[in-house]
Design a protein around this motif. Sequence first.
Motif, PDB file in Angstrom:
ATOM      1  N   PHE A  80       0.854  -1.189   0.000  1.00 12.78           N
ATOM      2  CA  PHE A  80       0.000   0.000   0.000  1.00 12.78           C
ATOM      3  C   PHE A  80       0.886   1.234   0.000  1.00 12.78           C
ATOM      4  O   PHE A  80       2.071   1.153   0.303  1.00 12.78           O
ATOM      5  CB  PHE A  80      -0.903   0.016   1.240  1.00 12.78           C
ATOM      6  CG  PHE A  80      -1.738  -1.222   1.390  1.00 12.78           C
ATOM      7  CD1 PHE A  80      -2.955  -1.334   0.755  1.00 12.78           C
ATOM      8  CD2 PHE A  80      -1.278  -2.283   2.158  1.00 12.78           C
ATOM      9  CE1 PHE A  80      -3.712  -2.496   0.879  1.00 12.78           C
ATOM     10  CE2 PHE A  80      -2.031  -3.443   2.296  1.00 12.78           C
ATOM     11  CZ  PHE A  80      -3.255  -3.545   1.658  1.00 12.78           C
ATOM     12  N   SER A  81       0.291   2.380  -0.290  1.00 18.86           N
ATOM     13  CA  SER A  81       1.043   3.630  -0.214  1.00 18.86           C
ATOM     14  C   SER A  81       0.177   4.702   0.425  1.00 18.86           C
ATOM     15  O   SER A  81      -1.055   4.603   0.434  1.00 18.86           O
ATOM     16  CB  SER A  81       1.506   4.070  -1.605  1.00 18.86           C
ATOM     17  OG  SER A  81       0.397   4.322  -2.428  1.00 18.86           O
ATOM     18  N   ALA A  82       0.837   5.718   0.966  1.00 22.37           N
ATOM     19  CA  ALA A  82       0.137   6.813   1.629  1.00 22.37           C
ATOM     20  C   ALA A  82       1.035   8.039   1.641  1.00 22.37           C
ATOM     21  O   ALA A  82       2.253   7.934   1.537  1.00 22.37           O
ATOM     22  CB  ALA A  82      -0.235   6.417   3.056  1.00 22.37           C
ATOM     23  N   SER A  83       0.418   9.177   1.791  1.00 23.25           N
ATOM     24  CA  SER A  83       1.151  10.432   1.903  1.00 23.25           C
ATOM     25  C   SER A  83       1.277  10.810   3.373  1.00 23.25           C
ATOM     26  O   SER A  83       0.285  10.803   4.110  1.00 23.25           O
ATOM     27  CB  SER A  83       0.401  11.534   1.153  1.00 23.25           C
ATOM     28  OG  SER A  83       0.955  12.794   1.459  1.00 23.25           O
ATOM     29  N   ALA A  84       2.474  11.144   3.801  1.00 24.83           N
ATOM     30  CA  ALA A  84       2.692  11.543   5.193  1.00 24.83           C
ATOM     31  C   ALA A  84       1.999  12.867   5.507  1.00 24.83           C
ATOM     32  O   ALA A  84       1.756  13.174   6.671  1.00 24.83           O
ATOM     33  CB  ALA A  84       4.186  11.639   5.494  1.00 24.83           C
ATOM     34  N   SER A  85       1.660  13.631   4.484  1.00 28.33           N
ATOM     35  CA  SER A  85       1.004  14.913   4.730  1.00 28.33           C
ATOM     36  C   SER A  85      -0.477  14.757   5.072  1.00 28.33           C
ATOM     37  O   SER A  85      -1.107  15.698   5.519  1.00 28.33           O
ATOM     38  CB  SER A  85       1.166  15.832   3.516  1.00 28.33           C
ATOM     39  OG  SER A  85       0.478  15.300   2.406  1.00 28.33           O
ATOM     40  N   ASP A  86      -1.026  13.565   4.854  1.00 27.69           N
ATOM     41  CA  ASP A  86      -2.438  13.329   5.154  1.00 27.69           C
ATOM     42  C   ASP A  86      -2.560  12.132   6.098  1.00 27.69           C
ATOM     43  O   ASP A  86      -2.529  10.977   5.651  1.00 27.69           O
ATOM     44  CB  ASP A  86      -3.221  13.075   3.866  1.00 27.69           C
ATOM     45  CG  ASP A  86      -4.721  12.965   4.098  1.00 27.69           C
ATOM     46  OD1 ASP A  86      -5.164  12.928   5.274  1.00 27.69           O
ATOM     47  OD2 ASP A  86      -5.465  12.917   3.100  1.00 27.69           O
ATOM     48  N   PRO A  87      -2.689  12.396   7.390  1.00 30.46           N
ATOM     49  CA  PRO A  87      -2.782  11.294   8.359  1.00 30.46           C
ATOM     50  C   PRO A  87      -3.904  10.306   8.050  1.00 30.46           C
ATOM     51  O   PRO A  87      -3.794   9.121   8.347  1.00 30.46           O
ATOM     52  CB  PRO A  87      -3.034  11.991   9.695  1.00 30.46           C
ATOM     53  CG  PRO A  87      -2.584  13.398   9.495  1.00 30.46           C
ATOM     54  CD  PRO A  87      -2.765  13.698   8.027  1.00 30.46           C
ATOM     55  N   ARG A  88      -4.976  10.774   7.418  1.00 32.45           N
ATOM     56  CA  ARG A  88      -6.084   9.865   7.080  1.00 32.45           C
ATOM     57  C   ARG A  88      -5.636   8.796   6.090  1.00 32.45           C
ATOM     58  O   ARG A  88      -6.078   7.658   6.162  1.00 32.45           O
ATOM     59  CB  ARG A  88      -7.275  10.638   6.530  1.00 32.45           C
ATOM     60  CG  ARG A  88      -7.953  11.509   7.601  1.00 32.45           C
ATOM     61  CD  ARG A  88      -8.980  12.368   6.977  1.00 32.45           C
ATOM     62  NE  ARG A  88      -8.280  13.245   6.025  1.00 32.45           N
ATOM     63  CZ  ARG A  88      -8.818  14.289   5.443  1.00 32.45           C
ATOM     64  NH1 ARG A  88     -10.057  14.589   5.655  1.00 32.45           N
ATOM     65  NH2 ARG A  88      -8.119  15.033   4.613  1.00 32.45           N
ATOM     66  N   GLU A  89      -4.745   9.171   5.161  1.00 32.84           N
ATOM     67  CA  GLU A  89      -4.226   8.197   4.199  1.00 32.84           C
ATOM     68  C   GLU A  89      -3.400   7.129   4.905  1.00 32.84           C
ATOM     69  O   GLU A  89      -3.479   5.948   4.571  1.00 32.84           O
ATOM     70  CB  GLU A  89      -3.346   8.875   3.140  1.00 32.84           C
ATOM     71  CG  GLU A  89      -4.116   9.475   2.009  1.00 32.84           C
ATOM     72  CD  GLU A  89      -3.184   9.933   0.900  1.00 32.84           C
ATOM     73  OE1 GLU A  89      -2.192   9.229   0.603  1.00 32.84           O
ATOM     74  OE2 GLU A  89      -3.461  11.002   0.327  1.00 32.84           O
ATOM     75  N   ILE A  91      -3.671   6.184   8.073  1.00 32.64           N
ATOM     76  CA  ILE A  91      -4.593   5.361   8.862  1.00 32.64           C
ATOM     77  C   ILE A  91      -5.330   4.381   7.945  1.00 32.64           C
ATOM     78  O   ILE A  91      -5.467   3.202   8.257  1.00 32.64           O
ATOM     79  CB  ILE A  91      -5.587   6.246   9.648  1.00 32.64           C
ATOM     80  CG1 ILE A  91      -4.836   6.996  10.753  1.00 32.64           C
ATOM     81  CG2 ILE A  91      -6.730   5.417  10.223  1.00 32.64           C
ATOM     82  CD1 ILE A  91      -5.634   8.106  11.397  1.00 32.64           C
ATOM     83  N   ARG A  92      -5.783   4.859   6.784  1.00 28.99           N
ATOM     84  CA  ARG A  92      -6.482   3.997   5.837  1.00 28.99           C
ATOM     85  C   ARG A  92      -5.577   2.876   5.345  1.00 28.99           C
ATOM     86  O   ARG A  92      -5.963   1.705   5.303  1.00 28.99           O
ATOM     87  CB  ARG A  92      -6.993   4.822   4.651  1.00 28.99           C
ATOM     88  CG  ARG A  92      -7.799   4.020   3.646  1.00 28.99           C
ATOM     89  CD  ARG A  92      -8.202   4.912   2.468  1.00 28.99           C
ATOM     90  NE  ARG A  92      -7.971   4.318   1.187  1.00 28.99           N
ATOM     91  CZ  ARG A  92      -6.803   4.008   0.608  1.00 28.99           C
ATOM     92  NH1 ARG A  92      -5.692   4.256   1.214  1.00 28.99           N
ATOM     93  NH2 ARG A  92      -6.723   3.462  -0.573  1.00 28.99           N
ATOM     94  N   ALA A  93      -4.334   3.212   4.996  1.00 25.85           N
ATOM     95  CA  ALA A  93      -3.388   2.199   4.523  1.00 25.85           C
ATOM     96  C   ALA A  93      -3.104   1.181   5.628  1.00 25.85           C
ATOM     97  O   ALA A  93      -3.047  -0.030   5.368  1.00 25.85           O
ATOM     98  CB  ALA A  93      -2.089   2.857   4.057  1.00 25.85           C
TER      99      ALA A  93
END
Length: 112
Positions: A80-89, A91-93
């Motif tokens: 999975f991937s996520a952006s550190a600038s968006d905590p919701r991403e 948490i979702r990942a």
Amino acid sequence: MYIAVGVAVDHAKRLANGKSRLVVLMSDGGDSCRDQQATAAASVRTSQIPVNTIGFDVGNNQQAQDDLRGLSTMSGGRSFSASASDPREIIRAFDLAMLPSLMKDFDGMGAS
């Protein structure tokens, strides 16, 4: 990153006691111990413990993407991937990475 995965998989294997285990690696894909890649890969391959990876802020870093995807693929895990600038991403990942483990717990509760 590779040392951490090797240690986590070995620890999970020791604690398994016949139960399934899962390792979740959250990383930016950077690794200062690339020489440990082969040792960690061998440990992951023989463990039969899936490693789900979450790459945060890997962006266009193809090496980081390939390394994280490789760890998950060789273990039967998911990436999975996520952006550190968006905590919701993040948490979702993390929720998605933990989903197989959570579903096992849920299935076990319904069986009793």
